[in-house]
Structures are given as structure tokens and as C-alpha cells.
Design a protein around this motif. Structure first.
Motif, short mmCIF file in Angstrom:
data_model
loop_
_atom_site.label_atom_id
_atom_site.label_comp_id
_atom_site.label_asym_id
_atom_site.label_seq_id
_atom_site.Cartn_x
_atom_site.Cartn_y
_atom_site.Cartn_z
N UNK A 199 0.82 -1.21 0.00
CA UNK A 199 0.00 0.00 0.00
C UNK A 199 0.84 1.25 0.00
N UNK A 200 1.89 1.25 0.83
CA UNK A 200 2.76 2.43 0.94
C UNK A 200 3.49 2.68 -0.37
N UNK A 201 4.02 1.60 -0.96
CA UNK A 201 4.73 1.77 -2.24
C UNK A 201 3.78 2.27 -3.33
N UNK A 202 2.55 1.78 -3.30
CA UNK A 202 1.57 2.24 -4.30
C UNK A 202 1.29 3.73 -4.12
N UNK A 224 -15.83 5.08 4.50
CA UNK A 224 -14.47 4.56 4.32
C UNK A 224 -13.77 5.32 3.19
N UNK A 225 -14.49 5.54 2.11
CA UNK A 225 -13.89 6.23 0.96
C UNK A 225 -13.50 7.67 1.32
N UNK A 226 -14.33 8.29 2.16
CA UNK A 226 -14.02 9.67 2.57
C UNK A 226 -12.76 9.70 3.44
N UNK A 227 -12.62 8.71 4.30
CA UNK A 227 -11.41 8.62 5.12
C UNK A 227 -10.18 8.48 4.22
N UNK A 228 -10.29 7.57 3.24
CA UNK A 228 -9.16 7.36 2.31
C UNK A 228 -8.86 8.65 1.54
N UNK A 229 -9.93 9.34 1.13
CA UNK A 229 -9.73 10.61 0.39
C UNK A 229 -8.99 11.61 1.26
N UNK A 230 -9.39 11.73 2.53
CA UNK A 230 -8.74 12.68 3.45
C UNK A 230 -7.25 12.39 3.58
N UNK A 231 -6.93 11.14 3.86
CA UNK A 231 -5.55 10.81 4.22
C UNK A 231 -4.65 10.72 2.98
N UNK A 232 -5.18 10.18 1.90
CA UNK A 232 -4.39 10.14 0.66
C UNK A 232 -4.10 11.56 0.19
N UNK A 233 -5.07 12.45 0.32
CA UNK A 233 -4.86 13.85 -0.09
C UNK A 233 -3.81 14.52 0.77
N UNK A 234 -3.79 14.19 2.06
CA UNK A 234 -2.76 14.80 2.94
C UNK A 234 -1.37 14.32 2.54
N UNK A 264 3.63 11.79 5.71
CA UNK A 264 4.27 10.78 4.85
C UNK A 264 3.23 9.74 4.42
N UNK A 265 3.50 9.01 3.35
CA UNK A 265 2.57 7.93 2.94
C UNK A 265 2.33 6.92 4.06
N UNK A 266 3.39 6.59 4.82
CA UNK A 266 3.23 5.63 5.92
C UNK A 266 2.25 6.17 6.97
N UNK A 267 2.48 7.44 7.35
CA UNK A 267 1.57 8.05 8.35
C UNK A 267 0.14 8.11 7.83
N UNK A 268 0.02 8.47 6.56
CA UNK A 268 -1.32 8.61 5.97
C UNK A 268 -2.07 7.28 6.03
#
Lengths: 309, 441
Positions: free
Chosen positions: B243-246, B407-417, B424-428
Motif C-alpha cells: 500500500x505504501x509503495x503504491x 471509508x472512501x471519505x477517510x481514504x480521500x482525506x488521508x491520501x490527499x494529505x 508521509x505515505x506511511x503516516x497517511x
């Protein structure tokens, strides 16, 4: 003194009449339609929001089905996104409000002199206010795009680089403040212009006779006389600004990251995108209470300023 | 010829039963004197197209069913669907649901089982459920019950501007293109073609902005490398190395994207590609006609636009599923008429008409194996067939849970950050995993 005493005595001597029941009913029957409408459009939504903020919401029936006490509030207070949105809103208000007030009253003061075409300029000032906020946000988004936007094209001609207005967190917040200021400063200008025109002319004539210069008249006469209007305008704008979300939705979508995710946009997303209506209701109640408290403080401050001036 | 009394009576009874059956059938589908009116709630993006073009075609087969389609903006459609369907007197007989919404609507108990006895009694014998590709049909299935039929199929695909690849002296991509190949070629696709010293062509534009669909890019990269969004028991599974590499790959794409791309989403990336400014675009296949064919919306021609699955990861190629399914409110009083519309539009004939006349993507094997009326659709059909296969293989769709949107909104929030560089991607992904587990609990 004697007259005052006599009047007080007369008031005391006046016999108290009991309002006949028919009169009482008539009065209330006139008021009842307004009360019913007020309860329906104001009290019911607020009470319903309050109810679901203490419940779990059944999406099957869209009703509050179980009392959960303070659980939703507890979840909200632990939500990092909520606190970030509160912080973002605070930053936005801290920049937008003073800029709009200073610009609004400043522009009003500058265009207050008699000159041909003043009426047309005032009418033009109304345009940003009547543009739908979502449209305004969308148009600004296009104008500020580094790839196609007019703003960066003009900056490029002046050799001022190619700033990423919507992609840089700091500039994105500046963008939000600029759009909101573009939209709402005319409102402040209109109120300030009306207030300036209503100032008593004799005070300024007296100052002219005393030899007061431009600055002295501004600082010692105009500003003190305008303080109640400035305070009232501030409260009105505050109540509008704290609810802002449409411009953020259209212009920055709360991004980049969550740099411009103001609280009302966050609540909207949680309610209508994540369908977390109960938690969103709790957020709305918290924001409502905080807004009411701050508005109360501003009103007290306004009254004190009015008393001082 | 003698006719016995009891035979006569039996014949009369049979005739009565038949006439009753026909009468009931006619009532459900309306009569010239008493037509049925059904209401559909759909995305405003295509509601008007359907009302203007599809309904008149449907009325050639079913003249006594009046269809009224109301369009609602995408962001409000699910909430509006739920509010209406759960009300005591719902207005809408047909709800058009996006890919992740069926579990939510099904859990609310408002959808009709389209393979149940009632609907089976109304379904034509030649209506072949098995003719649908499994991936699009599964979009409207929840807990082994089929609640919908695919009406507008879509996949996240890779659009290619072949002219830019040619200008960069690179071979046009094929479906075998890997992520390594793609990232190796990407720097060469950032070019100054007008010679003014500044780049005017870039390798990629796609979803980078804070949007519910932005995580679909990251997720597709992750899925094509064998990663999963959720475990089988519904826990977050994406905060691992894959996931992080992606996510790092998704963020790396920004290096080869136009200035300001961090705030780009659907409209901006589409505009950049259609103006010939980007060599590739990861985008929903449904925009192909407006991107490659219609001169009023694009500067490109069908010859210079390629369409294929997204680059291949360590496991498979990539194509994220996005299916609009037609569902029926089980409280509807016009269920038979509602099914008549869905059945017609998703039938072999209806789907071919839909694809050939309106350019809407099909989900049936028979349609995708046929020769489309328009030449430009042929490569699209190939990409769709490949896409359905890899999407099904890699589980490339948004979370299948009644809380999918949350769930999708959570992913949108963190991926956008992470994309904006705030974390960082790991933190996100760790933060997103905690929040997703909270939501699903």
C-alpha cells in the motif's frame, strides 16, 4: 422635579385593569401563525439536530432510534479532522474578517466624496455579492489554475513566477480569503457608505472652523461615530463568515490535503458523503454553541464600544 | 363432436384464469386508457440524456409506461436516494446506484431482489443473467442477493496520446506496459515542444486533488501489485508495504504532471489531455467519446487516442470498476413497470442500442463480442473486456460495505494529505487504517 413626581404618582394611581380573556385570545390568535411558522422552520430543525446528536441514526427509517448520550460528542472531540477544521476556520476568520472590515470601510471612506459616476460604481460593487458562491469559487478556480489561469498569465508577463494558488497549502488559504474578500467586501462598503452619508455634517463643519486636518477629522470624529456601525457590521459578517463552505467546496475542495477544510465543509462531508449524520449533528451543535457564545461576547463588546463613544 | 359439460366448464375456467392473468399483466405495465407512471432517480450527468433519448426508445416497446427521470448531483445522490427510499411514501420506483452504494441501500432494506420469485415471473425467458461479465454484475449484488442490473458500466483506464509518444520517440504503450516501464518513460514525455524554454507537455494528469475518487488511483496501483483494501473480515489491509509503495508511486506521478496538478481532479486532467498537453491520463473510460471523437469537446482525433488497462504491477494490470446499476424500491407500487424498464435497457437488444446510440459502455459478453456500429468503439470494447477481467481478478473496486462512502471519505482525506506533502505515505495509511477500522466497528 415636581412634574416628574406628579407623573409618577399618576402612574401609581392608575388602576390596573385585568385583560379580558377575549382580548388575550385575540392577541395570541394574531401571533399564532407567526409562532407556528417560526417553530416549524427554526425550532424543529434545531431540536431534531439536537435529538439525533444524542442518538444513533437508523438509516433505514432516517430516525433517531437509540439514545447514546454523549457518545457522538465524545467521538467528535476525539476526531482529528474536526479539530483541524476548527483550526482552519479560525485561521480563515482571523484573516478574512479584519481584511474585509478594513478594506470595506476604507473603500467607503475613499469613495464617499461627491464625484460623477459614484452611483454606477456603487451598483457595480453589488455584482460579487449576487454571483452564486459556487459559481464564484469555480470561476476563481479556473482563473488561478497555473496551467490555464488568467492570473498566472498576467503574473508571468510581469515576471512574478507561476505560484500554485490551489496546490500550496498556504496559498490555498490565501486564495480562500481572497475570494471571500472579493465577494463580501462590497457588502461592508455598502453599509459603511450609508453610515458615512448619515454622519452629522455640522460636526465636520465645526471641525473645519476649528482648523482640524483630514487625519484629525478621520480619527477623532469619523471613526468614533462609526464605531457602533463597525461593530454591528462585524457581527453580521462574522455570522456569515463562520458558515462559509460553498466557496471552499467549489474553489479548493478543502485541499490541498486538508489545508482549507473549513468546519462547515467538514460537517457537510461527514453528513452527506460519509452519511455519519449523528456525529455531524453533534459537530453542528458544538459549532452552534461556540458561535452563539462568541457572538454574545461580540455583542457585549459592541455595547461597551457604543457606551464609550 | 361432443363436448362434455365438465370440459366446457374447465375450458371456461381456464379462459377466465388466462384473461385474469393478462389483465393483471396489463395493469402492471399500464394500458392505453390507464398508463403507468414510474419515477427514476439518477445522476444529473446522464439523467437528461436518458429522458430525451432512452425513454422514447423504451416507449416504442412499452407505450403505456410513462417514465419521469429526476437528475441529482452525484454528491447528493446517495443521501437523496436513502431519504426517499426510507420514507413512508417514496417517490422513486427506480434508484440508479453507483458501484459502492448497493450494500448501503440493501442494508437499509429498500431494494427489491431482482432474482426473486416475483421478478422472475415478469422476466423474459431469453433474459440471460450469465451473459453479463461477473465484475459489473457483482457491483449490484450484496450477500448473495442480486439487487440491480448494470446499466452504465465504467472502468478507470489509461488514455494515451500517441502523438506525444511519437514526438518523444517512444513506442505507444500496449496493455503489457508495466509500472517500471511507465515511470522510466515518463521523464521523456515532459517536453518543451514549442521551444520557448518551458515545458508545455507532460507525461500524466489524473486525480490528485482532495476527492473521493482520488484514492482509486492509489488503490488500483496497490491492487495490481497484489495489495488489498480490506481483509475478508472487514479490517483495513492497505497499510502495508504494498500500500505504501503504491501511494509513493501515485505521489511520484506528480513529478511528471503539469504545474498545479496537485489540485487537479476529473475536470482539470480531462481538459489537459483533451488539449494535447499530457501524454497519458488515468480516467474513467466513459469520457472516451468526448476525448477522442467529438470535435466540440476535444482537439484530438480517434487515431491519436489509445485506450487500455492501466500499467501492469507485480500481479496484474489495473482497471478500477465503476458501475451504475439500476435497482428497484421494494415499496414501489409499480415494480413490474420498473422492472420492464430495467429489463429492456439491460437486455441484449437494449444494451446494444444503448451502446451504439448513446455510446454507453456495456457489461454483456454478447455486446462486447459484437462489432460496434461506431468504429471508435472497437478499441474501447477490447479495453473493457481486459478491464473487467483484471478488475475481477484484483478486486479493484471501492469497499463493499454498507459504510463504503465513509471509508472512501477517510481514504480521500488521508491520501490527499500525503499527496499534498502534509504527512508521509506511511503516516497517511496508518491513520487511515485506524479511522477505517473505527468506522467499520
Amino acid at each position: 422635579m415636581a412634574v416628574e413626581t406628579a407623573m409618577k404618582g399618576a402612574r401609581k394611581a392608575r388602576p390596573r385593569k385585568t385583560v379580558p380573556m377575549i382580548d388575550w385570545l385575540t392577541r395570541w390568535s394574531f401571533m399564532m401563525p407567526a409562532i407556528v411558522i417560526l417553530l416549524a422552520v427554526l425550532a424543529y430543525p434545531i431540536l431534531y439536530t439536537l435529538e439525533i446528536s444524542f442518538s444513533s441514526l437508523d438509516l433505514g427509517s432516517f430516525t433517531a432510534n437509540e439514545w447514546v448520550g454523549w457518545e457522538n460528542y465524545g467521538d467528535v472531540l476525539k476526531d482529528r479532522g474536526f479539530w483541524n477544521a476548527m483550526k482552519v476556520t479560525g485561521i480563515y476568520l482571523a484573516w478574512a474578517m479584519p481584511i474585509q472590515m478594513i478594506l470595506g470601510f476604507g473603500i467607503a471612506y475613499l469613495i464617499n466624496a461627491e464625484w460623477k459616476g459614484r452611483g454606477v460604481v456603487r451598483a457595480l460593487f453589488l455584482i460579487p455579492m449576487v454571483v452564486a458562491p459556487v459559481v464564484a469559487g469555480g470561476i476563481w478556480r479556473m482563473m488561478l489554475d497555473p496551467l490555464w489561469g488568467l492570473v498566472n498569465y498576467l503574473l508571468g508577463l510581469l515576471g512574478l513566477g507561476n505560484p500554485d494558488w490551489l496546490g500550496n497549502p498556504t496559498l490555498a488559504m490565501a486564495t480562500l480569503v481572497i475570494i471571500d474578500t472579493w465577494r463580501w467586501t462590497p457588502f461592508v462598503v455598502l453599509i459603511a457608505t450609508a453610515a458615512l452619508m448619515a454622519l452629522p455634517k455640522d460636526v465636520f463643519e465645526a471641525a473645519d472652523i476649528d482648523g482640524a486636518n483630514w487625519w484629525t477629522k478621520l480619527w477623532s470624529i469619523t471613526v468614533p461615530l462609526l464605531v457602533p456601525i463597525i461593530a454591528a457590521t462585524f457581527v453580521v459578517r462574522w455570522l456569515g463568515a463562520v458558515k462559509m463552505f460553498d466557496i471552499a467546496l467549489a474553489a479548493t475542495r478543502g485541499g490541498p490535503g486538508d489545508a482549507t477544510n473549513v468546519i462547515n465543509l467538514y460537517i457537510y462531508e461527514q453528513a452527506f458523503r460519509s452519511l455519519r449524520f449523528a456525529e455531524s449533528a453533534a459537530m453542528a451543535v458544538i459549532v452552534l454553541v461556540m458561535t452563539m457564545m462568541l457572538t454574545g461576547l461580540f455583542l457585549i463588546g459592541t455595547r461597551k464600544l457604543e457606551d464609550n463613544y | 363432436m361432443k363436448i362434455r359439460i365438465h370440459e366446457l366448464l374447465a375450458g371456461a375456467a381456464l379462459a377466465g384464469a388466462l384473461s385474469f392473468g393478462l389483465s393483471a399483466h396489463a395493469e402492471g405495465l399500464g394500458t392505453p386508457d390507464d398508463p403507468v407512471e414510474i419515477h427514476m432517480l439518477a445522476n444529473e450527468a446522464f439523467a437528461n440524456q436518458w429522458q430525451q433519448n432512452m425513454v422514447p426508445e423504451f416507449n416504442k416497446a412499452y407505450p403505456n409506461i410513462k417514465v419521469v427521470i429526476d437528475g441529482v448531483p452525484y454528491s447528493e445522490l446517495l443521501a437523496k436516494s436513502l431519504l426517499d427510499a426510507t420514507g413512508p411514501d417514496p417517490r422513486y420506483d427506480i434508484l440508479i446506484a453507483d458501484d459502492p452504494w448497493v450494500p448501503q441501500l440493501a442494508e437499509a432494506g429498500v431494494l427489491l431482489d431482482l432474482k426473486g420469485d416475483e421478478v422472475a415471473g415478469w422476466t423474459a425467458d431469453d433474459y440471460e443473467w450469465d451473459d453479463f461479465y461477473a465484475a459489473p454484475l457483482a457491483a449490484s449484488e450484496w450477500k448473495d442477493v442480486q439487487y440491480g442490473v448494470p446499466l452504465r458500466s465504467n472502468l478507470l483506464l489509461m488514455f494515451v496520446n500517441k502523438s506525444i509518444y511519437e514526438a518523444a520517440d517512444l513506442p505507444a504503450p500496449t496493455p503489457e506496459l508495466t509500472w517500471e516501464d511507465y515511470l522510466e518513460q515518463a521523464p521523456k514525455l515532459v517536453m518543451d515542444r514549442d521551444g520557448n524554454g518551458q515545458a508545455d507537455t507532460w507525461a500524466i494528469d489524473t486525480y490528485f486533488t482532495r476527492d473521493a475518487l482520488t484514492p482509486t488511483i492509489w488503490q488500483t496501483i496497490m491492487n495490481s501489485n497484489g495489495g488489498k483494501l480490506l481483509t475478508d473480515d472487514g479490517k483495513a489491509a492497505f497499510n502495508d508495504e504494498t500500500g505504501v509503495e503504491a501511494l509513493k508511486t501515485h505521489i511520484k506521478l506528480l513529478d511528471f504532471a503539469p504545474p498545479g496538478a496537485v489540485s487537479h481532479g476529473f475536470n482539470e486532467s480531462l481538459q489537459a489531455f483533451r488539449q494535447g498537453q499530457t501524454a497519458t491520463m488515468f480516467m474513467w473510460g466513459s469520457v472516451f467519446k468526448g476525448t477522442a471523437v467529438s470535435p466540440e469537446t476535444t482537439t484530438l482525433t480517434p487515431d491519436e487516442v489509445g485506450i487500455q488497462i492501466m500499467p501492469v504491477g507485480s500481479k496484474t494490470g489495473g482497471a478500477h470498476r465503476g458501475i451504475w446499476s439500476g435497482t428497484i424500491n421494494n415499496k414501489s407500487e409499480n415494480r413490474q413497470a420498473a422492472w420492464a424498464l430495467l429489463e429492456w435497457l439491460s437486455s441484449k437488444e437494449g444494451e446494444q442500442w444503448h451502446a451504439n446510440t448513446l455510446g454507453v459502455f456495456p457489461a454483456r459478453k454478447s455486446t462486447l463480442d459484437s462489432t460496434p456500429d461506431s468504429e471508435w468503439m472497437a478499441p474501447v470494447f477490447v479495453a473493457l473486456k481486459n478491464g473487467y477481467s483484471v478488475a475481477g481478478e484484483g478486486g479493484m473496486w471501492r469497499p463493499r460495505t454498507p459504510k463504503s462512502d465513509a471509508v472512501q471519505q477517510v481514504l480521500a482525506d488521508e491520501v490527499a494529505r500525503a499527496i499534498a506533502g502534509q504527512i508521509t505515505p506511511e503516516e497517511a495509511l496508518d491513520t487511515a487504517a485506524d479511522r477505517v477500522n473505527d468506522v467499520l466497528n
